[in-house]
Design an enzyme around this catalytic site. Structure first.
Site, mmCIF file in Angstrom:
data_model
loop_
_atom_site.group_PDB
_atom_site.id
_atom_site.type_symbol
_atom_site.label_atom_id
_atom_site.label_comp_id
_atom_site.label_asym_id
_atom_site.label_seq_id
_atom_site.Cartn_x
_atom_site.Cartn_y
_atom_site.Cartn_z
ATOM 1 N N GLU A 196 -54.857 -86.853 -69.561
ATOM 2 C CA GLU A 196 -53.874 -87.228 -68.521
ATOM 3 C C GLU A 196 -54.495 -88.100 -67.235
ATOM 4 O O GLU A 196 -54.936 -87.679 -66.177
ATOM 5 C CB GLU A 196 -53.280 -86.058 -67.773
ATOM 6 C CG GLU A 196 -54.195 -84.888 -67.280
ATOM 7 C CD GLU A 196 -53.387 -83.848 -66.634
ATOM 8 O OE1 GLU A 196 -52.326 -84.132 -65.877
ATOM 9 O OE2 GLU A 196 -53.753 -82.571 -66.625
ATOM 10 N N GLU A 217 -55.363 -96.080 -62.764
ATOM 11 C CA GLU A 217 -56.641 -95.271 -62.725
ATOM 12 C C GLU A 217 -57.462 -95.188 -63.717
ATOM 13 O O GLU A 217 -58.512 -94.473 -63.927
ATOM 14 C CB GLU A 217 -55.868 -93.850 -62.322
ATOM 15 C CG GLU A 217 -55.263 -93.692 -61.147
ATOM 16 C CD GLU A 217 -54.708 -92.090 -60.881
ATOM 17 O OE1 GLU A 217 -55.157 -91.258 -61.519
ATOM 18 O OE2 GLU A 217 -54.047 -92.025 -59.862
#
Lengths: 674, 674
Positions: A458, A467
């Site tokens: 995740e 990210e």
């Protein structure tokens, strides 16, 4: 008195309702009548005798202001009075004498309002299509104004596109007037809008634009009210929807005009606002039924869901995106994200499906090697174990986490978990202490003892890859079997052009380039979406192609369709996409949608967002200069994902209708560290 | 060898001519052939083998550059070679592999050119209408580039408006491509243009736009040459005019292509640029006839007039306007302005006319009281005395000057003057020592002993009222007789929208708001005028109106007409107004025209400028953000003259097609002190 202390609303969620009054030189009585008798929260009162003209006044005469500053305390002026500037003011008149009188009066009245410490003044609407001289004068005043707000009064009108032909000069879109005015005043933070609501409303899509603007107040004329069966004022469904939208956006309501309804009560013959000085007896305020109706609309609103209430403080607040690769997250951050049960339910569904595909029922005793990369404090380990239990498959789990602080908790939680599952006899755990192996290591550099069947991560940000999920999973792919499964298997980012005056002003207030070239995580509220979103970058995992690169480039064309005909989609939903004649883009909302496994999705793109999930707000890419767009001429946008040896960054620009500068060249302002 | 050391041209005025070559890995021989044999000044040479593609090269292979850096000295690289980037580069291709190869190669070649210290590289033209990815990559490179210039090659094409219909997608205006490219690159100062001149040229007005841009070089293909009676290359009249324009704008010429003319000489069978290595004998360069023709065009140009030559150093150089009221001028400044004989001839003519009107022949013995306000070192006193002599009228002169330093010279010069006139017996001077009275005082505060018949002043700035002539003459008006004459009797300012990339870049280089909100005095040269000028503010003297104000406000609409048909006005004059499809306004030129007395004018508005006058350059009002304008949609501009207690300032903005910010609000950046 604020509009009710509603259940589900905190005090900060109260809404206020004011009343517009005529000129009255007895301000204390005016206040007493409207606030005490009428229960309004504030008055919008002229500060100067409307017959005043500077050119008619003798030199050195006393200015005919409504009252001495002494008649109220500074706090009364500040909390109960909004100044209303003389409505005859017309700075763009052809008549030079009127222009000069207007400028003098405007400056005198604002100086007086400032002296009184009122919080805001309402400026009269521009009289024609041109407003440059008005804007010049207001802009001069804004340069030296301390705290007072100026609300430019703008009638909420836009002629139908149907009624308009290309050569028509009578076409009026009051939003365009506002747009020019605020551009001339450089989006000054103390300049906002008081919208005049009339009995007929423009199209829903035209209305929507105003929710991306800085609207401070909505003035509803009594003419706009209908009459219900019992003779009381009420509003049309469309007006009700609009007022509810205003409540949602913390826009104050002002009732204006004369009472237009004969309420079956003795007080019905009183003229509005013309409080009779001789009448000593307590009276009912003639506009009270209108206030009561507005209060009723507010009371009737559904309370905010708990999650929304929790996020109130984040609305339109710019946050720097996390850098989870470079920085270690804090316990509080883990805590928050782990509470997002919807997200882990989706993960569990995806893992279950993958396990069932991977291990047929007749081989259920085979052990599947599952690696959670970026395990944090363990929520995906829990979801994996629960998926194993749900499907009756056997798992061997490696939980890889680079943050040594998180690893401490990961140990505890994984022991607790397996213990818990054992207690419940939910899963037959032979040698359960061996099920989860915890690895304190950066996944990009881990030397795995065996290869994985399933890789679960995740690592997604609001914009999907922002990210550095692609770079991390590239590193982890080494220890995935050739036919192994990555969860997520792919993700795509999306962008959407916005009108977002509040966000733009906040970025602009930093007065530097860096903030205009940074993407922000933000709970978007005070915005208008100009078109549907479009996909930008897609990443797929695993990816064994030879010339693989995580650089991406996408050219997008957004059509701003014209608001023609009546067959508008979702014409009932105020918050829908704006299809107005002209819009202004101050930046782009960014979203992502991820395919976890097969049909199990997870994402925040508004039209397909996973419900009840709160781990991600949208991301905002600002534009250094707002771009005006017209229906029929496409907005062409380019986005790049660039990769250097130590960082990844985005660049973006508008290429059409006019080219902007390329934002964030070489990642000079904003980047994500590898 | 530069194109001749022309009479009337200084060395700094030399023009250079280069030659574009094919790829050749023997750079010293290439240079020897083209420079020594061919007499060209520099070569435009590919730096890399054109067959190179990064995706085909083995990893860690040596890049196929044309030559080692050692084959030439750094100064040879720098002065004789302009790098030419591989022409196959296409960063906006639909083919991703080609895009990625293009980006790699572009970066490698520019890094190599930088390593060699060449002064400039020519970038290949964008291949299609879209250039965003190309611009993004170039912009990234520009952020880190030291001194090297990048010249984007742009073909000089614009399809005729006649041949174009509104829906046509084949419409090409290469200027628009350039405009997008430089907007995306934020008008970077190291990015300029190499224009490819083809055999057919766009309309004169479309061409004119390029003279407001940063064109570094013009590349003329041999195909564009015609053949004269003797078989030699020559150019069409329109091409000749264009090349002359390039010389005037210091744009370098490059000859390109294969020889297309069979010169009746033995060497005529040699192929262009394909220098035969085996031929040992000295040869004539096959492109030499083209160079000779270009040299001939240069030699044929009229030398610059002396005044123009004197002003060369001021071309496109931004100067702050004088503040003669707040500051005292220096002797050098007086010296310069006093040399402008044309100006004083006009004053003398105006004074003579006024004297004759004031004093009929039958009363010629009456004495006229004339006051020179702002007398400086005395040039207007001299003009007045000469007018008196010319008309046979008697004068009493007061010369009022606030600068005590100038007054010293004023005493000497007025004595010398009267003495000179006496000697010449040009005027009968009884009691000549009483003719001129010198007053060392600010005219606004002088207590005059009598009233004047004629008030003469020279207080005008480039924009007319910008040196506060109105405020000074308001003060002096007290001592003018009710029926007295002011010379000048009125003056009007003018503005005109410009393309002025050089000026804009210079303003931008300061990286602050103040410089974008300041007006500059500038000898405009590298500019394109987009429309005729329009009048802005007018002041008339004397002015006895009661509610007199020196504040002014003007709204102007400039139409950018479409360049349709062939009936263009002044189609022969290259420097004429541009009527192209689209232009970009980076600011406004300001001028003035003054009525000294009746039909005697003085001014710098280009269409009615007083010839041979050099006291005033134009003024430049920049725009913070350039505004793109289209033909048929007017450019609406607003100008204000604002007056405070201690200063006067201008504010300006664009209101349409899109509103700009209001510049210089409250005179925050630029003002003239009272």
């Amino acid at each position: 008195m604020p509009l009710g202390e509603k259940a589900g609303f905190e005090k900060s969620q109260s809404r206020y309702c004011g009343v517009e009054t005529e000129f009255n030189d007895d301000i204390p009585q005016l206040l007493n009548f409207n606030l005490s008798t009428g229960s309004f929260d504030f008055v919008v009162a002229p500060l100067m005798n409307p017959t005043y003209r500077p050119s008619l006044l003798e030199k050195d005469g006393v200015l005919p202001f409504a009252a001495s500053d002494l008649v109220l305390s500074p706090s009364q002026w500040s909390s109960h009075v909004v100044g209303k500037l003389s409505s005859w003011i017309d700075l763009d008149s052809e008549d030079e004498a009127l222009r000069i009188d207007s400028e003098t009066t405007l400056k005198q009245e604002i100086a007086w309002a400032n002296h009184l410490s009122v919080q805001a003044c309402i400026l009269p609407p521009p009289k024609g299509a041109s407003c440059a001289n008005y804007a010049r004068c207001v802009n001069q005043i804004l340069q030296g104004l301390n705290n007072m707000q100026l609300w430019l009064r703008i009638p909420l009108v836009k002629t139908d596109d149907d009624a308009m032909d290309a050569n028509s000069t009578s076409f009026i879109d009051s939003w365009e007037l506002w747009n020019s005015f605020r551009l001339l005043c450089e989006h000054h933070g103390q300049l906002s809008i008081a919208l005049d609501i009339l009995s007929s409303l423009p199209s829903v899509n035209s209305l929507g634009r105003w929710f991306g603007e800085t609207v401070a107040a909505a003035i509803i004329n009594t003419d706009s009210f209908l009459t219900n069966g019992r003779g009381y004022p009420c509003l049309s469904k469309r007006h009700q929807k609009l007022i509810t939208g205003f409540f949602n956006h913390s826009i104050q309501i002002v009732i204006s005009g004369k009472p237009a309804h004969s309420i079956p009560r003795p007080s019905s013959d009183l003229a509005a606002n013309n409080f009779d000085n001789n009448g000593e007896s307590p009276q009912r305020h003639p506009l009270r039924p209108y206030l009561d109706y507005v209060g009723f609309l507010f009371q009737r609103m559904d309370p905010l869901p708990e999650q929304e209430r929790f996020e109130l403080g984040y609305r339109d607040f710019l946050q720097s995106p996390l850098q989870p690769l470079m920085d270690n997250l804090e316990a509080q951050t883990y805590e928050t994200f782990e509470r997002d049960s919807m997200k882990y339910i989706q993960y569990q569904r995806a893992i279950s499906k993958a396990l069932l595909d991977r291990v047929p029922d007749d081989k259920a005793s085979a052990t599947t090697v599952l690696m959670v990369v970026g395990a944090g404090r363990g929520p995906l380990v829990r979801a994996s174990l629960q998926a194993a239990e749900e499907t009756g498959r056997k798992l061997k789990i490696y939980a890889v986490e680079k943050n040594p602080n998180a690893v401490v908790t990961l140990h505890v939680s994984s022991n607790e978990l397996t213990w818990y599952l054992l207690q419940q006899s939910l899963v037959k755990l032979e040698g359960w202490e061996d099920i989860v192996t915890i690895i304190s290591c950066d996944m990009r550099f881990w030397d795995a003892p065996e290869k994985a069947d399933i890789l679960v991560s995740e690592l997604l940000g609001s914009f999907g890859d922002n990210e550095l999920s692609p770079e991390c999973l590239d590193g982890a792919q080494r220890f995935l079997k050739q036919d192994g499964i990555s969860i997520p298997s792919s993700y795509t980012s999306f962008i959407q052009p916005l009108t977002a005056a509040k966000l733009y002003n906040d970025v602009k207030s930093h007065k530097d380039l860096v903030h205009f070239e940074t993407a922000y995580v933000v709970k978007m509220h005070n915005i208008a979406r100009l078109t549907p979103s479009q996909p930008v970058f897609t990443f797929t995992h695993p990816d064994y192609s030879t010339k693989k690169s995580n650089q991406r480039y996408k050219r997008l064309q957004f059509e701003i369709p014209s608001d023609t005909g009546s067959a508008m989609v979702h014409a009932e939903d105020l918050m829908q996409i704006v299809r107005g004649k002209i819009g202004s883009t101050q930046g782009f909302a960014g979203y992502f949608d991820a395919e976890l496994y097969k049909d199990v999705h997870l994402g925040i793109e508004p039209s397909i967002a996973t419900p009840n999930m709160f781990s991600w707000f949208a991301i905002f890419f600002p534009l250094r200069t707002p771009v005006c767009v017209k229906s029929g001429s496409p907005l062409e946008v380019h986005f790049w994902r660039c990769c250097g040896s130590s960082k990844v960054w985005y660049e973006w620009c508008v290429a059409s209708p006019n080219a902007s500068a390329i934002h964030n060249s070489n990642g000079r302002s904003y980047w994500v560290g590898l």
